[in-house]
Design an enzyme around this catalytic site. Structure first.
Site, PDB file in Angstrom:
ATOM      1  N   ALA A  95     -15.045  48.834   5.025  1.00 28.98           N
ATOM      2  CA  ALA A  95     -15.895  49.633   4.142  1.00 28.98           C
ATOM      3  C   ALA A  95     -16.907  50.467   4.914  1.00 28.98           C
ATOM      4  O   ALA A  95     -17.633  51.260   4.324  1.00 28.98           O
ATOM      5  CB  ALA A  95     -16.628  48.725   3.155  1.00 28.98           C
ATOM      6  N   SER A  96     -16.948  50.286   6.225  1.00 28.94           N
ATOM      7  CA  SER A  96     -17.906  50.993   7.072  1.00 28.94           C
ATOM      8  C   SER A  96     -17.190  51.979   7.983  1.00 28.94           C
ATOM      9  O   SER A  96     -16.439  51.569   8.872  1.00 28.94           O
ATOM     10  CB  SER A  96     -18.686  49.979   7.924  1.00 28.94           C
ATOM     11  OG  SER A  96     -19.259  50.591   9.059  1.00 28.94           O
ATOM     12  N   PRO A  97     -17.417  53.298   7.825  1.00 27.91           N
ATOM     13  CA  PRO A  97     -16.783  54.256   8.731  1.00 27.91           C
ATOM     14  C   PRO A  97     -17.276  54.115  10.160  1.00 27.91           C
ATOM     15  O   PRO A  97     -16.526  54.367  11.110  1.00 27.91           O
ATOM     16  CB  PRO A  97     -17.163  55.615   8.132  1.00 27.91           C
ATOM     17  CG  PRO A  97     -18.425  55.356   7.376  1.00 27.91           C
ATOM     18  CD  PRO A  97     -18.270  53.960   6.830  1.00 27.91           C
ATOM     19  N   SER A 153     -17.923  51.340  11.590  1.00 27.94           N
ATOM     20  CA  SER A 153     -17.110  50.270  12.162  1.00 27.94           C
ATOM     21  C   SER A 153     -15.817  50.854  12.736  1.00 27.94           C
ATOM     22  O   SER A 153     -15.343  50.436  13.793  1.00 27.94           O
ATOM     23  CB  SER A 153     -16.769  49.226  11.094  1.00 27.94           C
ATOM     24  OG  SER A 153     -17.887  48.445  10.752  1.00 27.94           O
TER      25      SER A 153
END
Length: 222
Positions: free
Chosen positions: A12-14, A16
């Site tokens: 859900a984290s770009p 990341s």
């Protein structure tokens, strides 16, 4: 030299994704200095709730800035197609539990290719991978249909629900307030936290690795 980078990530984290790509790009160089990398799936939503953090979309000023920053970072890290989907944010429990299951049952290259596929599916192709059918569609690019059924079924068992919870609590206990979160061990036995996809130069310093800083070039026409 030597050490280890524990990298806590959520699809859900770009950012990341950007950190994931950067570490893979530099894995051989890190390995030459005896530095290992471990990618650990966590639930970013749980980290946010536990620490009071909020996603950019819930804070107007932060959200407006994120539009520009994500595009710039995507270009820099080699993922220029990344763009925030209309359904963001998602509840990433199922895809993240699936990554925990895959990490336990498949070789490391399979786990890493599947993790990368989640970011591609969500951030580049805008598939809502929180939905089982769309998650299956993404995973079937790397696994057989039967394997995907087993992965989804396994991800829904109490064992892997608890494993993701444990991973998330581990990150929180190490100070995490978002993703990507890193817990880095150097050859002296020291450990320190790092956050985000733009702090690698600090990480290299902590690990005692040789590195070159960004350099602004002179205008040769002057």
């Amino acid at each position: 030299m030597g050490g280890k980078i524990d990298c806590y990530l959520d699809c859900a984290s770009p950012y990341s994704y950007f950190a994931f790509l950067y570490l893979l790009k530099n894995r051989a160089a890190l390995k030459s200095h005896n530095v290992d990398i471990e990618f650990i799936p966590v639930f970013l939503g749980g980290i946010n709730v536990a620490t009071g953090n909020k996603p950019p979309s819930t804070l107007p000023a932060k959200g407006r800035h994120s539009t520009h920053d994500t595009a710039r970072a995507g270009k820099y890290f080699g993922a220029p197609k990344v763009k925030t989907p209309s359904f963001f944010p998602i509840l990433s429990l199922l895809p993240q539990r699936s990554m925990v299951y895959i990490k336990r049952h498949f070789p490391e290259p399979k786990f890493e290719s599947a993790f990368a596929e989640l970011w591609v599916a969500m951030w580049e192709q805008h598939l809502d991978i929180s939905k089982p059918d769309l998650l299956s569609q993404a995973l079937e690019r790397h696994f057989s249909a039967q394997q995907v059924k087993e992965i989804i079924a396994g991800a829904n068992t109490q064992e892997y629900k608890q494993k993701l919870l444990n991973n998330t609590q581990e990150a929180i206990d190490k100070g995490a307030f978002g993703c990507p979160w890193f817990w880095v061990h150097n050859e002296k036995g020291d450990e320190e936290p790092f956050f985000g996809s733009d702090r690698f130069h600090f990480m290299w310093e902590f690990l005692g690795l040789p590195w070159s800083d960004l350099m602004l070039q002179h205008n040769s026409k002057i």
